[in-house]
Design a protein around this motif. Structure first.
Motif, PDB file in Angstrom:
ATOM      1  N   LYS A  61       0.815  -1.203   0.000  1.00 28.19           N
ATOM      2  CA  LYS A  61       0.000   0.000   0.000  1.00 28.19           C
ATOM      3  C   LYS A  61       0.857   1.265   0.000  1.00 28.19           C
ATOM      4  O   LYS A  61       2.000   1.265   0.449  1.00 28.19           O
ATOM      5  CB  LYS A  61      -0.927   0.012   1.222  1.00 28.19           C
ATOM      6  N   ASP A  68      -4.928   5.964   2.684  1.00 27.43           N
ATOM      7  CA  ASP A  68      -4.618   4.843   1.806  1.00 27.43           C
ATOM      8  C   ASP A  68      -5.083   5.187   0.401  1.00 27.43           C
ATOM      9  O   ASP A  68      -6.262   5.466   0.160  1.00 27.43           O
ATOM     10  CB  ASP A  68      -5.347   3.591   2.312  1.00 27.43           C
ATOM     11  N   THR A  70      -5.089   3.197  -2.196  1.00 31.36           N
ATOM     12  CA  THR A  70      -5.435   2.004  -2.967  1.00 31.36           C
ATOM     13  C   THR A  70      -6.759   2.157  -3.704  1.00 31.36           C
ATOM     14  O   THR A  70      -6.867   1.829  -4.896  1.00 31.36           O
ATOM     15  CB  THR A  70      -5.510   0.770  -2.041  1.00 31.36           C
ATOM     16  N   GLY A  71      -7.777   2.651  -3.045  1.00 29.54           N
ATOM     17  CA  GLY A  71      -9.083   2.767  -3.664  1.00 29.54           C
ATOM     18  C   GLY A  71      -9.353   4.117  -4.300  1.00 29.54           C
ATOM     19  O   GLY A  71     -10.459   4.375  -4.787  1.00 29.54           O
ATOM     20  N   ASP A  73      -9.430   7.154  -6.960  1.00 30.01           N
ATOM     21  CA  ASP A  73      -9.484   7.287  -8.407  1.00 30.01           C
ATOM     22  C   ASP A  73      -8.125   7.720  -8.940  1.00 30.01           C
ATOM     23  O   ASP A  73      -7.496   8.645  -8.403  1.00 30.01           O
ATOM     24  CB  ASP A  73     -10.542   8.327  -8.775  1.00 30.01           C
TER      25      ASP A  73
END
Length: 386
Positions: A61, A68, A70-71, A73
């Motif tokens: 990550k 974070d 990771t998710g 856009d």
């Protein structure tokens, strides 16, 4: 501000899986420059590109300011990260103003705001706005284009910047100038920066911390002085070079070791008095003559005081060199070697004598810190996260 947590990239090739970055874990505090350093193919650029997802991580990550990513856009992520590459990547069909303002325009800034931002950045990178904003990239030199690339990365005021060998293709003279300009900007802007380089001298000059990579692994992550004084293993030691102790001269300022114990005479002092003052210091063969404002006015040599009668004002030579408090020891050593002297008078910003620096003091300082760092090598201040 930037945290990498077990960041890993494995590429599938016809010959099998290749691990380009192997569980990289590190933190870069807010407002600091972290240099990713290592030989070609060691994983430093892959690691950099995983932060803005140009290269998608296999695992691990990336956190920016604790969030974070990771998710997140991808477009939103990239628009909030400044990115500068060696090839610059300016759009040839756009003016300099259009190149600089492309991200603010995508973010919906109003025209007056982004145009003012472009002018502000041009002044910051020492290029006259009225002379350059309406030009096209082909009308600029390579060094000027590189400055525009930096300005474009800063345009939307991102908290994080990624730089992939941004000054590598520029000639040494312009490279040094741009590096200095960038460091001046960084003092004011305090961006959090990840910076890929293969140049050890550049890393030492630019970095608050240096991460040394080898074959996809993070080998050592330290402040420049810690890295040079206490390399973790033989690879790091050999990569830094046999002159790593000399490289530390760049990291120490004159003000750190200047002493105010400097012998001086005035133009009206006799040569006999000058000889006495020289003998008081023992290891010097000359003494500094200062004027009424305590500014260097000349040097009186021991040989003259032994063979001649009279006053200092009639028997002095020009001061061969002086050094400022904010200069580094590399400059001091260079001046000493060039002028065959073992000491230099130090002057403040008003040109007044405030002390001296000697070869002996430089050697003692570097030697003492080198031994201290080596003694603490097992407990470094900045450790690689396990």
């Amino acid at each position: 501000m930037i945290e990498l947590d077990n960041l890993t990239k494995v590429f599938d090739t016809p010959k099998g899986a290749v691990v380009a970055a192997d569980h990289i874990s590190m933190e870069v505090p807010p407002g600091e420059i972290c240099i990713l350093l290592g030989p070609s193919g060691c994983g430093k650029t892959t690691t950099l590109k995983m932060i803005n997802r140009i290269v998608k991580p296999t695992s691990g990550k990336v956190f920016i300011d604790g969030d974070d990513t990771t998710g997140m856009d991808t477009q939103t992520l990239r628009r909030n990260i400044g990115y500068v590459i060696q090839q610059i990547g300016l759009f040839p069909n756009m003016t300099i103003e259009e190149n600089i303002t492309i991200v603010p325009r995508l973010l919906g800034w109003d025209r007056a705001k982004y145009r003012e931002r472009a002018r502000e950045l041009m002044a910051m990178i020492a290029l006259e706005p009225d002379a350059f904003l309406k030009r096209y990239p082909s009308e600029l030199s390579g060094g000027q284009q590189q400055r525009i690339g930096v300005a474009r990365a800063l345009a939307a005021d991102p908290p994080v910047m990624l730089m992939d060998e941004p000054f590598g293709a520029i000639d040494p003279i312009n490279r040094a100038v741009i590096q200095d300009e960038f460091l001046k900007m960084q003092q004011a802007l305090k961006k959090t920066i990840m910076f890929v380089s293969h140049d050890i001298d550049e890393a030492i000059k630019m970095g608050d911390r240096i991460a040394v990579f080898r074959e996809g692994k993070l080998v050592q992550y330290s402040a420049p002085d810690d890295l040079l004084a206490a390399p973790k293993d033989s690879f790091v030691e050999s990569f830094l070079g046999e002159d790593r102790a000399l490289k530390r001269l760049n990291l120490v300022k004159v003000r750190d070791i200047v002493t105010d114990e400097i012998g001086t005479v005035s133009p009206g002092d006799t040569l006999e008095n000058a000889l006495t003052r020289i003998d008081d210091f023992g290891y010097q063969n000359s003494i500094l003559m200062v004027n009424d404002h305590r500014q260097p006015a000349g040097i009186v040599n021991r040989s003259v005081t032994r063979t001649t009668k009279g006053y200092c004002r009639d028997h002095f030579q020009a001061v061969p060199a002086m050094i400022g408090l904010d200069d580094d020891l590399r400059k001091a050593a260079s001046l000493m070697f060039a002028h065959d002297t073992t000491w230099l008078p130090c002057v403040d910003e008003d040109g007044k004598v405030c002390g001296q620096i000697t070869q002996r003091a430089m050697t003692r300082h570097l030697g003492a810190r080198f031994r201290a760092r080596q003694g603490n090598a097992q407990n470094p201040d900045i450790a690689i996260k396990e």
